[in-house]
Design an enzyme around this catalytic site. Structure first.
Site, PDB file in Angstrom:
ATOM      1  N   CYS A  54       0.132  -7.760  11.848  1.00 43.75           N
ATOM      2  CA  CYS A  54       1.147  -7.243  11.681  1.00 43.75           C
ATOM      3  C   CYS A  54       1.771  -6.592  13.051  1.00 43.75           C
ATOM      4  CB  CYS A  54       1.276  -6.254  10.483  1.00 43.75           C
ATOM      5  SG  CYS A  54       3.059  -5.747  10.146  1.00 43.75           S
ATOM      6  N   CYS A  58       2.448   1.147  11.391  1.00 47.01           N
ATOM      7  CA  CYS A  58       2.046   2.148  10.277  1.00 47.01           C
ATOM      8  C   CYS A  58       0.786   2.672  10.367  1.00 47.01           C
ATOM      9  CB  CYS A  58       2.250   1.427   8.795  1.00 47.01           C
ATOM     10  SG  CYS A  58       3.779   0.340   8.786  1.00 47.01           S
ATOM     11  N   CYS A  61      -2.341   1.769   8.245  1.00 50.10           N
ATOM     12  CA  CYS A  61      -2.633   0.286   7.744  1.00 50.10           C
ATOM     13  C   CYS A  61      -3.575  -0.377   8.451  1.00 50.10           C
ATOM     14  CB  CYS A  61      -1.361  -0.455   7.781  1.00 50.10           C
ATOM     15  SG  CYS A  61      -1.449  -1.959   7.028  1.00 50.10           S
ATOM     16  N   CYS A  98       1.125  -9.316  -7.916  1.00 50.15           N
ATOM     17  CA  CYS A  98       1.905  -8.870  -6.606  1.00 50.15           C
ATOM     18  C   CYS A  98       1.178  -9.399  -5.478  1.00 50.15           C
ATOM     19  CB  CYS A  98       1.579  -7.378  -6.647  1.00 50.15           C
ATOM     20  SG  CYS A  98       2.061  -6.508  -7.956  1.00 50.15           S
ATOM     21  N   CYS A 129       5.800  -9.954  -8.334  1.00 48.34           N
ATOM     22  CA  CYS A 129       6.119  -8.797  -7.552  1.00 48.34           C
ATOM     23  C   CYS A 129       5.793  -9.426  -6.147  1.00 48.34           C
ATOM     24  CB  CYS A 129       5.700  -7.649  -7.755  1.00 48.34           C
ATOM     25  SG  CYS A 129       5.907  -6.411  -6.488  1.00 48.34           S
ATOM     26  N   CYS A 189      10.298  -1.662  -6.625  1.00 49.63           N
ATOM     27  CA  CYS A 189       9.130  -0.909  -6.770  1.00 49.63           C
ATOM     28  C   CYS A 189       8.900  -0.048  -5.524  1.00 49.63           C
ATOM     29  CB  CYS A 189       8.066  -1.907  -6.912  1.00 49.63           C
ATOM     30  SG  CYS A 189       6.347  -1.172  -6.626  1.00 49.63           S
ATOM     31  N   ARG A 261       3.089   4.555 -10.930  1.00 44.30           N
ATOM     32  CA  ARG A 261       1.782   4.004 -10.906  1.00 44.30           C
ATOM     33  C   ARG A 261       0.654   4.466  -9.951  1.00 44.30           C
ATOM     34  NH1 ARG A 261       3.262  -0.676  -8.701  1.00 44.30           N
ATOM     35  NH2 ARG A 261       3.723  -1.510 -10.760  1.00 44.30           N
TER      36      ARG A 261
HETATM   37  N1  SAM Z   1       3.898  -5.246   5.178  1.00 49.04           N
HETATM   38  C1  SAM Z   1       4.973  -5.007   3.951  1.00 49.04           C
HETATM   39  C2  SAM Z   1       5.413  -3.603   4.194  1.00 49.04           C
HETATM   40  O1  SAM Z   1       5.004  -2.664   4.653  1.00 49.04           O
HETATM   41  O2  SAM Z   1       6.362  -3.407   3.484  1.00 49.04           O
HETATM   42  C3  SAM Z   1       4.052  -5.178   2.738  1.00 49.04           C
HETATM   43  C4  SAM Z   1       2.682  -4.630   2.607  1.00 49.04           C
HETATM   44  S1  SAM Z   1       2.494  -3.208   2.946  1.00 49.04           S
HETATM   45  C5  SAM Z   1       0.590  -3.100   3.035  1.00 49.04           C
HETATM   46  C6  SAM Z   1       2.603  -2.210   1.290  1.00 49.04           C
HETATM   47  C7  SAM Z   1       2.369  -0.811   1.086  1.00 49.04           C
HETATM   48  O3  SAM Z   1       0.928  -0.519   1.085  1.00 49.04           O
HETATM   49  C8  SAM Z   1       2.794   0.057   2.309  1.00 49.04           C
HETATM   50  O4  SAM Z   1       3.913   0.684   2.410  1.00 49.04           O
HETATM   51  C9  SAM Z   1       1.999   1.458   2.017  1.00 49.04           C
HETATM   52  O5  SAM Z   1       2.555   2.345   1.155  1.00 49.04           O
HETATM   53  C10 SAM Z   1       0.634   0.960   1.354  1.00 49.04           C
HETATM   54  N2  SAM Z   1      -0.624   0.930   1.892  1.00 49.04           N
HETATM   55  C11 SAM Z   1      -0.853   0.380   3.003  1.00 49.04           C
HETATM   56  N3  SAM Z   1      -2.060   0.764   3.443  1.00 49.04           N
HETATM   57  C12 SAM Z   1      -2.468   1.578   2.857  1.00 49.04           C
HETATM   58  C13 SAM Z   1      -3.645   2.505   2.727  1.00 49.04           C
HETATM   59  N4  SAM Z   1      -4.591   2.423   3.614  1.00 49.04           N
HETATM   60  N5  SAM Z   1      -3.671   3.699   1.821  1.00 49.04           N
HETATM   61  C14 SAM Z   1      -2.563   3.843   1.113  1.00 49.04           C
HETATM   62  N6  SAM Z   1      -1.548   3.018   1.098  1.00 49.04           N
HETATM   63  C15 SAM Z   1      -1.551   1.938   1.712  1.00 49.04           C
HETATM   64 FE1  SF4 Z   2       2.157  -4.198   8.506  1.00 50.27          FE
HETATM   65 FE2  SF4 Z   2       0.742  -2.732   7.258  1.00 50.27          FE
HETATM   66 FE3  SF4 Z   2       2.937  -1.660   8.140  1.00 50.27          FE
HETATM   67 FE4  SF4 Z   2       2.813  -3.424   6.121  1.00 50.27          FE
HETATM   68  S1  SF4 Z   2       2.091  -1.302   5.983  1.00 50.27           S
HETATM   69  S2  SF4 Z   2       4.289  -3.226   7.779  1.00 50.27           S
HETATM   70  S3  SF4 Z   2       1.348  -4.886   6.624  1.00 50.27           S
HETATM   71  S4  SF4 Z   2       1.456  -2.491   9.315  1.00 50.27           S
END
Ligand code: SAM
Ligand code: SF4
Ligand code: DTB
Length: 328
Positions: A54, A58, A61, A98, A129, A189, A261
């Site tokens: 990606c 973030c 992530c 989802c 979802c 959501c 949730r």
């Molecule tokens: N890439 C898309 C986005 O960021 O909108 C969708 C997938 S992203 C993994 C969805 C959500 O999962 C993130 O916004 C975050 O809140 C949550 N998330 C991701 N990694 C996480 C982690 N290590 N611990 C807790 N929540 C996490």
């Molecule tokens: Fe990409 Fe992870 Fe951020 Fe979603 S949460 S935009 S998968 S880096």
């Protein structure tokens, strides 16, 4: 009188957090019982349909190309694999499926493939979802026409702490996507992550932002950070479990009719802590061994926990399932 408000002040939210724990739990449970069956929990199963690589940064992530995690990247899954995973989730008792993709935003061609997946999962009688990153207005409309039930897009944290976690898209970008989803008539959501090193004030501000959106998100995922090695937030200070429970209770009071949730991070929680979260008003979980790329408690364990607590789960619609079986 309706207790649905969109004008929560920070001072009010701070005073909820400052209540004695028992008083806060009583208030949350009272609000919960006014709107929901207190012994029923909705269960959703997640599937990562496109994993890793990606472009976003973030800090929590596993899937960001900018972090050195062990994760193996995968292209968009073939439709057949998605259908098999959804059927397995339905058999284990999930009512919603989802699908998450590690995209900054989907292209219109990506969306064609996702629409096929949504239609196939719906035909199994499950709610759908997806979480695909940022969406334009026409893209949200397209998903609505495909019959999508929910779009997940989180605010993640307070606007003030946000820049410490993500720099490649803004808090406003997120609000814009949420407006597109809401405007298209798709259920929203939207929630966040706790335990990223934010302050109590940040947690209160995140909940304030969520509760003061033009409509409360129908579903509010509260994630506890899953610390992934190689991500910048690995090693963040652990959150006091009772502060997490308090946050669930405050979310329940601020957004009385939303499903709250208890999301990522349950493998690090005791059964007793999860029971407190349900008492505080959480009424939805992610169910099944895997979240997107990290572990979740075993389905058997969750079933046992629910049995010990006398909790029932919402089922997938039997009518739609029959229609799918008879080819209708
Ligand atoms: N890439 C898309 C986005 O960021 O909108 C969708 C997938 S992203 C993994 C969805 C959500 O999962 C993130 O916004 C975050 O809140 C949550 N998330 C991701 N990694 C996480 C982690 N290590 N611990 C807790 N929540 C996490
Ligand atoms: Fe990409 Fe992870 Fe951020 Fe979603 S949460 S935009 S998968 S880096
Ligand atoms: C949400 O708020 N939590 C889910 C879902 N929305 C998409 C994702 C949790 C991901 C946890 C880390 C992982 O498994 O990669």
């Amino acid at each position: 009188m309706s207790d649905t408000r969109h004008d929560w002040s920070l001072a009010e939210i701070r005073s909820l957090y400052a209540l004695p724990f028992n008083d806060l739990m009583f208030q949350a449970q009272t609000v919960h019982r006014a709107h929901f069956d207190p012994n029923q929990v909705q269960v959703s199963t997640l599937l990562s349909i496109k994993t890793g690589a990606c472009p976003e940064d973030c800090g929590y992530c596993s899937q960001s190309a900018r972090h050195d995690t062990e994760l193996e990247r995968e292209k968009l899954l073939p439709l057949g694999e998605v259908i098999s995973a959804a059927k397995a989730a339905r058999e284990k008792g999930a009512s919603r499926f989802c699908m998450g993709a590690a995209w900054r935003n989907p292209t219109d061609r990506n969306l064609d493939r996702v629409v096929e997946m949504i239609e196939a999962v719906q035909a199994l009688g499950m709610q759908t979802c997806v979480t695909l990153g940022m969406l334009s207005e026409p893209q949200a409309q397209r998903l609505r026409e495909a019959g999508l039930d929910y779009y997940n897009h989180n605010l993640d944290t307070s606007p003030e702490f946000y820049g410490n976690v993500i720099t490649t898209r803004t808090f406003q970008d997120r609000l814009d996507t949420l407006a597109h989803v809401r405007g298209a008539g798709i259920n929203v959501c939207c929630g966040g992550i706790l335990g990223m090193g934010e302050t109590g004030e940040d947690r209160a501000r995140l909940l304030q932002e969520l509760a003061n959106l033009p409509e409360h998100p129908q579903s509010v995922p509260i994630n506890l950070l899953v610390q992934v090695e190689g991500t910048p937030l690995h090693g963040a200070e652990q959150l006091d479990p009772l502060e997490f429970v308090r946050s669930i209770a405050v979310a329940r009071i601020l957004m009385p009719t939303s499903h709250v949730r208890l999301s990522a991070g349950r493998t690090d929680m005791s059964d007793e802590m999860q029971a407190l979260c349900f008492l505080a008003g959480a009424n939805s979980i992610f169910y099944g061994e895997r979240l997107l790329t990290t572990e979740n408690p075993a389905a058997d364990h969750d079933r046992q926990l629910f049995q010990r607590l006398g909790i029932r789960t919402e089922q997938a619609s039997p009518e739609a399932e029959q229609a799918a079986c008879s080819g209708a």
